[in-house]
Every structure is written in structure tokens, then in C-alpha cells.
Write a protein that holds these residues in place. Structure first.
Motif, PDB file in Angstrom:
ATOM      1  N   THR A 126      49.344  67.185  -3.067  1.00 28.45           N
ATOM      2  CA  THR A 126      48.209  65.936  -3.732  1.00 28.45           C
ATOM      3  C   THR A 126      48.410  64.777  -3.240  1.00 28.45           C
ATOM      4  OG1 THR A 126      48.379  67.567  -5.780  1.00 28.45           O
ATOM      5  CG2 THR A 126      47.171  65.323  -5.816  1.00 28.45           C
ATOM      6  N   LEU A 127      49.895  64.328  -3.401  1.00 31.88           N
ATOM      7  CA  LEU A 127      50.269  63.108  -2.969  1.00 31.88           C
ATOM      8  C   LEU A 127      49.825  62.997  -1.418  1.00 31.88           C
ATOM      9  CD1 LEU A 127      53.654  62.522  -4.388  1.00 31.88           C
ATOM     10  CD2 LEU A 127      51.536  60.886  -4.927  1.00 31.88           C
ATOM     11  N   TRP A 128      49.947  63.780  -0.451  1.00 29.28           N
ATOM     12  CA  TRP A 128      49.856  63.694   0.857  1.00 29.28           C
ATOM     13  C   TRP A 128      48.288  63.651   1.103  1.00 29.28           C
ATOM     14  CZ3 TRP A 128      50.512  61.612   5.361  1.00 29.28           C
ATOM     15  CH2 TRP A 128      50.068  61.982   6.544  1.00 29.28           C
ATOM     16  N   ILE A 129      47.588  64.572   0.480  1.00 35.14           N
ATOM     17  CA  ILE A 129      46.062  64.823   0.849  1.00 35.14           C
ATOM     18  C   ILE A 129      45.545  63.502   0.316  1.00 35.14           C
ATOM     19  CG2 ILE A 129      44.177  66.194  -0.033  1.00 35.14           C
ATOM     20  CD1 ILE A 129      45.776  68.526  -0.396  1.00 35.14           C
ATOM     21  N   ILE A 130      45.586  62.998  -0.599  1.00 38.11           N
ATOM     22  CA  ILE A 130      45.031  61.749  -1.326  1.00 38.11           C
ATOM     23  C   ILE A 130      45.461  60.279  -0.597  1.00 38.11           C
ATOM     24  CG2 ILE A 130      44.400  60.335  -3.273  1.00 38.11           C
ATOM     25  CD1 ILE A 130      44.311  62.931  -4.802  1.00 38.11           C
ATOM     26  N   LEU A 131      46.896  60.192  -0.682  1.00 33.47           N
ATOM     27  CA  LEU A 131      47.445  58.878  -0.250  1.00 33.47           C
ATOM     28  C   LEU A 131      47.318  58.864   1.301  1.00 33.47           C
ATOM     29  CD1 LEU A 131      50.248  58.100  -2.642  1.00 33.47           C
ATOM     30  CD2 LEU A 131      47.817  57.299  -2.586  1.00 33.47           C
ATOM     31  N   GLY A 132      47.417  60.185   1.879  1.00 35.13           N
ATOM     32  CA  GLY A 132      47.439  60.201   3.505  1.00 35.13           C
ATOM     33  C   GLY A 132      46.221  60.127   4.045  1.00 35.13           C
ATOM     34  N   VAL A 133      45.071  60.647   3.448  1.00 31.86           N
ATOM     35  CA  VAL A 133      43.890  60.129   3.813  1.00 31.86           C
ATOM     36  C   VAL A 133      43.494  58.750   3.714  1.00 31.86           C
ATOM     37  CG1 VAL A 133      42.306  60.488   1.749  1.00 31.86           C
ATOM     38  CG2 VAL A 133      41.512  61.141   4.058  1.00 31.86           C
ATOM     39  N   ILE A 134      43.766  58.008   2.585  1.00 32.89           N
ATOM     40  CA  ILE A 134      43.444  56.859   2.220  1.00 32.89           C
ATOM     41  C   ILE A 134      43.917  55.778   3.471  1.00 32.89           C
ATOM     42  CG2 ILE A 134      43.727  54.955   0.682  1.00 32.89           C
ATOM     43  CD1 ILE A 134      43.356  56.798  -1.518  1.00 32.89           C
ATOM     44  N   PHE A 135      45.266  55.857   3.770  1.00 34.81           N
ATOM     45  CA  PHE A 135      46.061  55.076   4.521  1.00 34.81           C
ATOM     46  C   PHE A 135      46.140  55.393   5.784  1.00 34.81           C
ATOM     47  CE2 PHE A 135      47.419  53.947   0.060  1.00 34.81           C
ATOM     48  CZ  PHE A 135      47.106  52.725  -0.038  1.00 34.81           C
ATOM     49  N   ALA A 136      46.005  56.807   6.383  1.00 34.96           N
ATOM     50  CA  ALA A 136      46.248  57.442   7.806  1.00 34.96           C
ATOM     51  C   ALA A 136      44.705  57.919   8.278  1.00 34.96           C
ATOM     52  CB  ALA A 136      47.374  58.283   7.638  1.00 34.96           C
ATOM     53  N   GLY A 137      44.265  59.098   7.554  1.00 34.30           N
ATOM     54  CA  GLY A 137      43.347  59.993   8.268  1.00 34.30           C
ATOM     55  C   GLY A 137      42.147  59.243   8.383  1.00 34.30           C
ATOM     56  N   ALA A 138      41.595  58.577   7.149  1.00 38.17           N
ATOM     57  CA  ALA A 138      40.421  58.066   7.123  1.00 38.17           C
ATOM     58  C   ALA A 138      40.506  56.675   8.010  1.00 38.17           C
ATOM     59  CB  ALA A 138      39.784  57.645   5.868  1.00 38.17           C
ATOM     60  N   VAL A 139      41.671  55.951   7.987  1.00 41.36           N
ATOM     61  CA  VAL A 139      41.666  54.681   8.901  1.00 41.36           C
ATOM     62  C   VAL A 139      41.525  55.162  10.207  1.00 41.36           C
ATOM     63  CG1 VAL A 139      43.295  52.759   9.604  1.00 41.36           C
ATOM     64  CG2 VAL A 139      43.126  53.627   7.053  1.00 41.36           C
ATOM     65  N   GLN A 140      42.277  56.305  10.807  1.00 36.62           N
ATOM     66  CA  GLN A 140      42.119  56.684  12.069  1.00 36.62           C
ATOM     67  C   GLN A 140      40.724  56.930  12.735  1.00 36.62           C
ATOM     68  OE1 GLN A 140      44.148  60.345  14.449  1.00 36.62           O
ATOM     69  NE2 GLN A 140      42.438  60.734  13.111  1.00 36.62           N
TER      70      GLN A 140
END
Length: 799
Positions: A160-174
Motif C-alpha cells: 500500500t505504501l509503495w503503490i500510493i506514495l510511489g505513484v505520487i512522488f515517482a510514477g505520476a511525476v515521471q
């Protein structure tokens, strides 16, 4: 998908009453002819909005606290929805907006590539709502569905941490920033932009990596889809019919009713519903079903032919409407799933952290939580393949620069939410059923001491799976040894919880299958969870088999829309790579039709060849390369962040360089560690190769076992060599990026003139930036229509 002439009103007197407030008038962007072409983004605050966002933040914090601290008690899966949606809302409204105004500095007065070139084939303006759907369809493959399910073996919290925080600060930013830099550079692909910004050496490294990675990704995704479709006439018919439906939508939108997106949407939705219903009807009639029952090789041929046509035909005719159609089904299904989760209110049966989080011996994937969980969950949080779609494909169709946040960042948030739904599907069934489904036959045999194979009876498979689960020292959310249970009904229709082998047999019967044991890969688990949610309010218990097979088709559709987009992306990459050769420069021009056909043939031949070998030989083709897909995908994400960092540095935005650098450092730490462990140590491909070599040298293997061992030996060496190759290439690329940034800092020269950005070209086009037009955008749209009509009538603007 609409043109200026199409948007212009019919002849006649049109008047526009200027009713802008002073603040609104200041935000309207006008070109030299006085034509309104955009609205400046601005965060407008009121007390109501402040209270609303404060309430969202409080709910978000409470949700995170419940997920993080709950121990020894079951919690509602609804909290995952609350946490995800509130986190996404805050991130999109504030963090994505911050990046837009501080780094992207979007300007709707500047024409996008779709308006500058507008060749009617590759460069064609697409309505923002349609393009949002097309981009989401292009990036959302199997990853957001399968990755979270496999990672659930370690508990729900790290995923859950990686899916949500990962997309906010990494995946969607990329995704958003790659789309931005490509839109500023005439829609060029990653490889060509790297050549322009980092030199031919860096560009050649990334171009080669991209072509190899894209071929592997397309073959891998296509193989997953073919496995889902090979035994399903319903899936073959329903997915196949989306092609003529898309052609009807494309022609309707372009020729019959230009600009009528809502009408086109309703038309597509009605036809899609009829298509799905007809697919179920066809599957129920043996004589008709036989026509649409294709084997794997037939599906490969059909898929390659379709992908070639999708890549070669004009973008507006097939790819954009079909992807939009796919998005209607995807988002519509997600809405139904959310409603089902709310109504069913399932409880989470998996703890925040399981015992497998501290070991490297999990059955769904081997390796420690760091780094391998972050590799397993890719597309739902961060995926390098998205960078390929965000460059070269979507930027050629975006209408206005201010739409980039909604399309790039917003689409990725929807994909992340898909991953959250998949995670809920995995953690709301009993762990015993979860592991029985996702353990291979070999793993079950080793753990239970009972040998099973594909020829074993369902009862034998179920008994062995139960023994294997009992031998695992894994606790449920209440701290007890996990059990194999399944909630269903008895012969009288009364609720009943089945246990042990009976639970596995009843679960299989409920979904219309003979066995669910050893259905590895995550697809079956997701489909079971999806059926559980939907039957709670759509059809009851007797509808589970229907919803299960619907979910299988749903997963195949997710994948195939990525395959056709990936083929077009690969075509652009190959063309631009060939264009760097002096005598082949013409290939770099995406409007040159012979070059399009040749590069499309090359692209489809690359992944089609790997796929054909994969279905012909269980040990060959893409099957041999699947293990390296996850790491190579995340290595590509690191390359995307390197390129973004270079572009941001060249613009002189040093105060905001941390935005791409932080996820870059994290991604390098994850991917380089994972790749290093796959090259050296007990998890390495070369260690695996040594084990197979020892078995072969012992002389104990004969016949098929010996053949398989030799194939496994070759595959392990192949994966090991490719892992070394990818690691070295990305290591060098990172160093080249650091050198370019250092030289930029030393030179002290910044700005658009130091980059490969296209010069400013005045826009003559207006389109809203929001998914739903704001009140101000509606006012500007009315003024634009009135003034455009006047300019056309006076001969100042071409019709």
C-alpha cells in the motif's frame, strides 16, 4: 480528433457578451489576433474550499493511521479506498500543481505538436477526455493487476505504501514530466530526446535499450493476454469486436459529428455493452463458440496483424477510439468494483506484515522485501514503459500544454487506484486459498511432500495444496496459523464456510473451474476477488462464474490496448534511431509513410518473433526473458528520470531539481541492487545455471527432464548476460547524465535556447484544461467560437 474548422460555428451572426470579472479577464490568454487560446492556471481559495481540503486531509491522516497501526484485528477494506482516493486528491491538487507552475510552466499561448504539424495521421489533436482515456489505456497493462497480488505475500502495508506514495512522488511525476518535455520537442521519443540533450553516445545507449525493452515488454504482455484468451471464445469475440466498434467511433467523431465527444462516448458505450452480452451468448452455444475458439499460434498471427494495422493506420481512425473504448470499460468496471467493495465491505485477512516480509523465500516471488517488492509492483507505482508512451505517442495528440497535468499525472493516479483494487482482491480472500492458487506445482510438491502435476486430479491437487499451506509458518491478521477457508453457500443456499481441501474444491466450483490450485501469475486471484465483489450486488452467488470469466476478459483487454500502443511507440523509436544515420535521415520523419510501414514491420517482427517462439516452445522465446522484465522496466524508469533531470537543469530550475532527483536516487538504489543480486549471489541467474549444469553433468537426467534442464541452463545464462548488459548500459547512461548536468552548471548558461525545445509558435486553438470544463473555461469557449467565426469570415484565419 477535432479541427479548428470543425469547432467553428455555422455561418451566421454570433455575439459574445464579455462578462468576465477583472480576475477572470486577467487569466485569459490571448494571441496576437485577440483570440482567446487558454486560461492561466491559478489556485483560487475560498473558505469553503479551505474547509473541504482540511476535511480531506484529516480523513486521509486517519485512514493512514488505521492501516499503519492496526494489529491483531480485521479491518475493513473500505479504508484502502479512503486512503487512496484522499491521497490522490491532495497530490493532484497540490503537488502536481506545484510541479506544473515551478518546472513545467505551461503556456497555452504556445502551440503543441498536434497543432504545429497536424498531418491528420500521427499529429492530430484529440479531445482531452478522449486522450485521457487513450493515454490511460496505453500505460495500463498487466502490471497494476498482477504485481500487487504477487506482492501481497509480504502483507498489505508495504504494498500500500509503495503503490500510493510511489505513484505520487515517482510514477505520476515521471509520466507527466516526460510528456511535458516531449510536447516541447515536437513529440520526439525518449531516445531522440536523449540524443538531442545528452549527445549521440547517451542517445544511442537509451535508443538501443528502449528497442530491446519494448520488444520484451510487448511480447510479455501479449503472452499473458494470449493465455487468457486461448480457451475463451467469449474473450476472443468481445475483444475482437472492439476493433470495428472503434472504427465506427473514429469515423463518427471525425466525419459525421465532429467534436461531439459525449455522443461518441454514448455510442461506444452502447455498442460495448452489446458486445459483452453477445460474447457471453456466443460462448454458451457450442457450434458458434468453436468458431471463436483459437489456439495460441492463431492468436499470435491475429495479434501481430492487428498491431501492425493499429500502428500504421492514422491515429484517429483506430488507436485513439479503441483505447478510449477500452477506457470506458476499464473505468466503468473499476466503478462497479468500488461499489461492490463498499456494499460487500470485505474484511482484510492478511496482516500488515507477514513472516515472509523478513525472508527471501516467498512462493510468489523470491527475494527480500527490498528491493524486490518494488520491482514486483511496477506499473501501479512506477514503470519505465510509461515514459515510452508519454513520449512520441501522447504528445503528438495533446491539444494544449495545460492539459498535460490532467493527462500525465491524472492517468497514472487512475492506474495506481487499479493496483489498490487488485491488492484488495488478494488480501480479502483467505491466505490459504491465496497461496494454494499462487504456488507452482513444484513448490506445492516440495512443501507438502506429495507429488502433483497437471495430470493429477483436482482432489489430489487440493489435498497437496492444503498440506503445503499447513507446512508454511505464516500467520493471519489475527496472529493465528493461516488456514484454507472459502465462504460460499451449501446445497440449500445457506451461507457456509468451507475448510481444507473442500474449500479449494468449492471455490473452483463457484467460478466454473475444475481446480484453482497452482494458477500462478495473479490473474486467477484477481478474477476471484473481482467476482466476489460484483456478485455481492449484481446477480448474487450464482453469478460468480459469469463475473470470473468477465474478469479474465477484462484483464486481457487491459493488456492488449497496451500492446497496440507499444507497437506504435516502438515504431517511432526505431524510426528516430535509424534517422540518426546520415543516409537514413528520412526515417526520423514520422509523416513519411514508407518509413512508417518499414519501421512498423520491424517493430512487430521483433516482439512477434519472441512471442511466436514463446507459444511454440515452453522454454523459448519470451518465456526465457520474462524474469528480466521487471528489473529492465524499472531501469528504464531511472533513464527517464535522468533525462528529466538534464532538461530541468538546462532550464536553470536548480531549486526544484530535487523533484526528479529524489525518485531517481530511489529508483537507482532499488534497480541496481536488484540487478546486482541477480548477477551475483544465491539469487543470481548464474548460480541457477550452475545448479542445472550440475544436474546435467550428474547423468541422472534423461529424456524430457534432460531437455528441459538444458533449456533452463541456456535461459539462465541468457537472462544473466542480459542483466549484465542492462546494468552496464544504464550505469553508463546515469554517468553521462551526471556529466551533462555538471557541465551545464559549470557553463552557467540556462534557458530554452540551451535545449532542443522547439521555438515558440503562436497558438490559434482553444480547449479546456480540466476533464470537466470550469465556468471560466466555458466562458472562454463561447468567446473563442464567436471570435473564430468572425476571423474566418474576415479572412484572417483559414477555415
Amino acid at each position: 480528433m477535432t479541427t479548428a474548422a470543425a469547432q467553428a460555428p455555422a455561418p451566421g451572426k454570433l455575439e459574445f457578451k464579455d462578462d468576465y470579472t477583472p480576475d477572470e479577464a486577467e487569466r485569459v490568454i490571448r494571441n496576437s489576433k485577440g483570440l482567446p487560446v487558454g486560461v492561466r492556471p491559478k489556485m483560487v481559495w475560498t473558505w469553503k474550499k479551505a474547509l473541504l481540503w482540511a476535511a480531506i486531509a484529516i480523513v486521509c491522516a486517519c485512514g493512514w493511521a488505521i492501516l499503519a497501526v492496526s494489529r491483531g484485528e480485521r479491518i475493513s477494506a473500505i479504508w484502502f479506498l479512503v486512503v487512496a482516493l484522499s491521497s490522490y486528491a491532495i497530490a493532484y491538487r497540490f503537488y502536481a500543481y506545484y510541479i506544473q507552475i515551478k518546472i513545467m510552466r505551461t503556456d497555452d499561448a504556445n502551440a503543441t505538436p498536434a497543432e504545429r504539424v497536424h498531418d491528420g495521421a500521427n499529429f492530430e489533436r484529440a479531445d482531452r477526455r478522449v486522450l485521457f482515456g487513450q493515454h490511460f489505456a496505453g500505460i495500463s497493462g498487466a502490471g497494476p493487476l498482477v504485481g500487487p497480488i504477487l506482492a501481497a505475500q509480504m502483507g498489505y502495508l508495504p504494498s500500500t505504501l509503495w503503490i500510493i506514495l510511489g505513484v505520487i512522488f515517482a510514477g505520476a511525476v515521471q509520466d507527466m514530466l516526460v510528456l511535458w518535455i516531449s510536447a516541447k520537442r515536437r513529440g520526439r521519443s525518449l531516445g531522440q530526446m536523449a540524443t538531442d540533450e545528452m549527445g549521440k553516445f547517451g542517445g544511442m545507449i537509451l535508443s538501443i535499450f528502449l528497442v530491446v525493452m519494448t520488444a520484451i515488454a510487448m511480447a510479455f504482455l501479449a503472452l499473458v493476454a494470449i493465455k487468457a484468451m486461448a480457451a475463451s471464445p467469449w474473450a476472443v469475440f468481445s475483444i475482437g469486436m472492439t476493433i470495428p466498434i472503434a472504427l465506427i467511433m473514429g469515423c463518427y467523431q471525425r466525419f459525421l459529428r465532429p467534436g461531439r465527444v459525449i455522443e461518441t462516448t454514448l455510442l461506444g458505450f452502447v455498442l460495448l455493452v452489446l458486445d459483452i452480452v453477445a460474447g457471453g451468448w456466443i460462448a454458451s452455444i457450442p457450434a458458434v463458440a468453436a468458431v471463436f475458439t483459437l489456439d495460441a499460434k492463431q492468436l499470435v498471427i491475429a495479434l501481430v496483424i492487428y498491431s501492425f494495422a493499429a500502428a500504421a493506420l492514422p491515429h484517429w481512425l483506430l488507436v485513439t477510439p479503441r483505447d478510449y473504448l477500452s477506457t470506458l470499460m476499464k473505468i466503468g468496471t473499476l466503478v462497479l468494483l468500488v461499489i461492490g467493495i463498499i456494499i460487500a465491505n470485505p474484511s482484510v485477512k492478511v496482516p500488515g506484515l507477514t513472516e515472509l516480509a523478513s525472508t527471501s523465500t516467498g512462493p510468489t516471488f523470491s527475494g527480500n522485501l527490498f528491493p524486490f517488492l518494488f520491482i514486483t509492483i511496477a506499473c501501479g507505482a512506477l514503470s519505465g514503459f510509461h515514459g515510452a508512451v508519454s513520449s512520441g505517442l501522447t504528445p503528438k495528440a495533446v491539444e494544449k500544454e495545460n492539459q498535460i497535468r490532467m493527462i500525465g499525472y491524472g492517468s497514472m493516479l487512475v492506474e495506481s487506484f487499479t493496483a489498490v483494487i487488485a491488492l484488495i482482491a488478494a488480501i480479502t480472500i483467505s491466505q490459504g486459498v491465496y497461496f494454494s492458487t499462487n504456488m507452482s506445482a513444484a513448490q506445492i510438491t516440495a512443501a507438502s511432500g506429495v507429488s502433483i502435476s497437471a495430470t493429477s486430479t483436482p482432489g489430489e491437487q487440493a489435498d497437496a495444496a492444503v498440506k503445503a499451506v499447513e507446512s508454511m509458518k505464516v500467520s493471519d491478521i489475527e496472529g493465528n496459523q493461516m488456514q484454507v477457508t472459502w465462504d460460499s453457500v451449501d446445497e440449500n443456499g445457506a451461507a457456509k464456510t468451507y475448510e481444507g481441501a473442500a474449500a479449494l474444491e468449492q471455490a473452483a466450483a463457484d467460478i466454473g473451474e475444475t481446480s484453482i490450485v497452482s494458477r500462478t501469475g495473479g490473474a486467477t486471484t484477481f478474477a476471484m476477488g473481482m467476482a466476489n465483489f460484483l456478485k455481492s450486488y449484481l446477480g448474487g452467488h450464482d453469478s460468480m462464474a459469469f463475473w470470473y470469466h468477465f474478469a479474465i476478459m477484462f484483464e486481457a483487454l487491459f493488456i492488449l490496448t497496451t500492446v497496440d500502443n507499444g507497437t506504435r511507440v516502438a515504431r517511432y523509436q526505431i524510426g528516430e534511431m535509424l534517422g540518426n544515420v546520415r543516409k537514413l535521415k528520412k526515417f526520423a520523419d514520422p509523416t513519411w509513410k514508407p518509413g512508417n510501414i518499414i519501421t512498423t514491420l520491424i517493430a512487430t517482427a521483433l516482439w512477434g518473433g519472441l512471442l511466436w517462439m514463446g507459444v511454440s516452445d515452453a522454454n523459448g522465446g519470451i518465456n526465457a526473458m520474462v524474469p528480466i522484465f521487471g528489473i529492465s522496466n524499472q531501469l528504464l524508469a531511472a533513464a527517464c528520470f535522468v533525462l528529466i533531470t538534464v532538461c530541468v537543469a538546462k532550464m536553470g530550475y536548480w531549486k526544484h531539481l530535487w523533484i526528479p532527483v529524489v525518485p531517481l536516487v530511489w529508483d537507482i538504489a532499488v534497480t541496481f541492487t536488484a540487478d546486482f543480486q541477480k548477477i551475483f549471489g544465491p539469487l543470481s541467474y548464474f548460480t541457477t545455471a550452475s545448479k542445472y549444469q550440475a544436474q546435467i553433468d550428474s547423468g541422472e537426467l534423461t529424456g524430457e527432464a534432460l531437455t528441459n534442464a538444458k533449456a533452463a541452463l541456456s535461459n539462465a545464462y541468457l537472462d544473466g548476460v542480459l542483466s549484465v548488459f542492462f546494468l552496464v548500459m544504464m550505469g553508463v547512461f546515469v554517468v553521462v547524465g551526471i556529466v551533462v548536468v555538471a557541465r551545464t552548471f559549470a557553463a552557467g548558461k540556462y534557458g530554452a535556447e540551451t535545449t532542443s525545445e522547439e521555438p515558440f509558435v503562436e497558438s490559434q486553438w482553444f480547449a479546456p484544461s480540466s476533464l470537466v470544463a470550469t465556468a471560466l473555461e466555458k466562458k472562454v469557449q463561447r468567446e473563442y467560437s464567436a471570435k473564430l467565426h468572425e476571423l474566418v469570415r474576415n479572412g484572417q484565419v483559414a477555415a
